[in-house]
Write an enzyme that holds these catalytic residues in place. Structure first.
Site, PDB file in Angstrom:
ATOM      1  N   LYS A   1       3.817   2.050  10.395  1.00 31.75           N
ATOM      2  CA  LYS A   1       3.155   3.285  10.854  1.00 31.75           C
ATOM      3  C   LYS A   1       3.965   3.913  11.995  1.00 31.75           C
ATOM      4  O   LYS A   1       4.141   5.123  12.054  1.00 31.75           O
ATOM      5  CB  LYS A   1       1.722   2.963  11.297  1.00 31.75           C
ATOM      6  CG  LYS A   1       0.804   2.749  10.112  1.00 31.75           C
ATOM      7  CD  LYS A   1      -0.512   2.074  10.441  1.00 31.75           C
ATOM      8  CE  LYS A   1      -1.216   1.764   9.116  1.00 31.75           C
ATOM      9  NZ  LYS A   1      -2.312   0.828   9.228  1.00 31.75           N
TER      10      LYS A   1
ATOM     11  N   GLN B   1      -6.148  -1.444  13.644  1.00 36.04           N
ATOM     12  CA  GLN B   1      -5.679  -2.147  12.441  1.00 36.04           C
ATOM     13  C   GLN B   1      -6.666  -3.249  12.054  1.00 36.04           C
ATOM     14  O   GLN B   1      -7.082  -4.042  12.890  1.00 36.04           O
ATOM     15  CB  GLN B   1      -4.279  -2.716  12.703  1.00 36.04           C
ATOM     16  CG  GLN B   1      -3.611  -3.325  11.486  1.00 36.04           C
ATOM     17  CD  GLN B   1      -3.312  -2.316  10.379  1.00 36.04           C
ATOM     18  OE1 GLN B   1      -3.014  -1.149  10.644  1.00 36.04           O
ATOM     19  NE2 GLN B   1      -3.405  -2.746   9.142  1.00 36.04           N
TER      20      GLN B   1
ATOM     21  N   ASP C   1      -8.690   7.056  10.167  1.00 35.63           N
ATOM     22  CA  ASP C   1      -8.937   6.074   9.109  1.00 35.63           C
ATOM     23  C   ASP C   1     -10.109   6.504   8.230  1.00 35.63           C
ATOM     24  O   ASP C   1     -10.335   5.918   7.168  1.00 35.63           O
ATOM     25  CB  ASP C   1      -9.300   4.729   9.754  1.00 35.63           C
ATOM     26  CG  ASP C   1      -8.241   3.672   9.537  1.00 35.63           C
ATOM     27  OD1 ASP C   1      -7.503   3.785   8.539  1.00 35.63           O
ATOM     28  OD2 ASP C   1      -8.163   2.749  10.357  1.00 35.63           O
TER      29      ASP C   1
HETATM   30  N1  GUN Z   1      -5.817  -2.768   6.919  1.00 36.23           N
HETATM   31  C1  GUN Z   1      -5.478  -2.585   5.633  1.00 36.23           C
HETATM   32  N2  GUN Z   1      -5.572  -1.283   5.282  1.00 36.23           N
HETATM   33  C2  GUN Z   1      -6.011  -0.628   6.381  1.00 36.23           C
HETATM   34  C3  GUN Z   1      -6.317   0.744   6.649  1.00 36.23           C
HETATM   35  O1  GUN Z   1      -6.213   1.634   5.797  1.00 36.23           O
HETATM   36  N3  GUN Z   1      -6.721   1.012   7.919  1.00 36.23           N
HETATM   37  C4  GUN Z   1      -6.876   0.044   8.867  1.00 36.23           C
HETATM   38  N4  GUN Z   1      -7.297   0.411  10.086  1.00 36.23           N
HETATM   39  N5  GUN Z   1      -6.606  -1.230   8.652  1.00 36.23           N
HETATM   40  C5  GUN Z   1      -6.181  -1.564   7.428  1.00 36.23           C
END
Ligand code: GUN
Length: 287
Positions: free
Chosen positions: A54, A98, A121
């Site tokens: 990211k 995350q 998200d």
């Molecule tokens: N862990 C796996 N996929 C995601 C996601 O799309 N967002 C977040 N915050 N954590 C994740």
């Protein structure tokens, strides 16, 4: 007949290039540059890689990014205080915690403390609620990425039988709402589902996110089905595979996403799109 492979990496790169161009124009015009804050708690190895990706993606398109690496010993209140500060930070337009969090944390309580205006998200109850009411605002990244892939292949999905396997808060549930919005007749299967194979046989579109390597065999699917694989599983030999047994599906489906290079890159791209959207929607007018 073999399936057409949906190249998520290529589609993703194209979208990111457009975002980069838009950011360059924003810079020239003295407009705000989108800023993303990512919070990583604990030592989950996959999470570390996702967060790093990211950060790299933000840099590529010209966004500001701020990564918080926190020990799993941190208290829930301290995490919430960090979120509250970020909610007020004018340089940050998107906040992502995350997942999964270490077990001691109350995930829903933490996510609720992100302002819904910075919830890139799409997990905040307000954003999930808006999607549920056919009025989407910030939308969850993986489901949104999949909808964009389906749009790219230009197949009309209105009215088709879609099956989602896996009912997680991150993928399955928001995916169900996205497919309903797109007009699919939508079924969601989960650990208590009886006769999964009957549902699989009936599906024109299957989206699977269960974290079981090579689970979905091609002999179960309808000929010509569209197969979308969200799984990212590392085998003991180091190889990365999805939840779909690729070859047996490839020779029977009409379209299929590969792993890696299918859904994964689109998740990051949706996150960038959401951050830009939040920056424009909630901040441009204030400048
Ligand atoms: N862990 C796996 N996929 C995601 C996601 O799309 N967002 C977040 N915050 N954590 C994740």
């Amino acid at each position: 007949m073999v399936a057409k492979i949906i190249n998520g990496l290529k589609i993703s790169k194209k979208i990111q290039k457009k975002i980069k161009n838009e950011i360059n124009i924003r810079k020239k015009n003295g407009l705000l540059i989108p800023g993303l804050a990512v919070i990583l708690i604990g030592k989950n190895n996959s999470s570390k890689i996702y967060v790093k990706n990211k950060k790299i993606a933000c840099k590529k398109v010209g966004f500001l990014s701020k990564i918080f690496k926190l020990s799993e010993n941190i208290s829930e209140n301290k995490v919430i205080n960090i979120l509250k500060k970020l909610n007020k930070n004018k340089l940050i337009h998107g906040i992502l915690v995350q997942l999964p969090l270490p077990k001691k944390f109350n995930t829903l309580k933490i996510l609720k403390n992100i302002s819904y205006k910075k919830d890139v998200d799409g997990f905040h109850p307000i954003n999930i609620g808006l999607l549920c009411q056919k009025n989407p605002n910030l939308r969850s990244c993986t489901p949104l990425g999949i909808i964009q892939l389906l749009k790219k292949i230009k197949i009309k999905i209105k009215g088709i039988n879609a099956l989602i396997i896996g009912a997680s808060n991150i993928v399955g549930r928001p995916m169900m709402l996205e497919l309903l919005l797109a007009g699919c007749t939508t079924t969601i299967a989960h650990r208590f589902t009886k006769n999964l194979k009957k549902h699989i046989k009936n599906a024109d579109l299957i989206i699977i996110a269960i974290g079981k390597p090579n689970f979905l065999h091609g002999k179960w699917i309808k000929k010509g089905a569209i197969i979308i694989d969200v799984g990212i599983n590392r085998l003991k030999n180091g190889k990365i595979v999805g939840d779909v047994d690729f070859y047996s599906n490839y020779i029977k489906a009409s379209y299929i996403t590969p792993v890696p290079g299918g859904v994964g890159p689109m998740t990051v791209t949706s996150l960038l799109q959401n951050t830009l959207y939040a920056c424009k929607k909630y901040n441009d007018l204030k400048k």
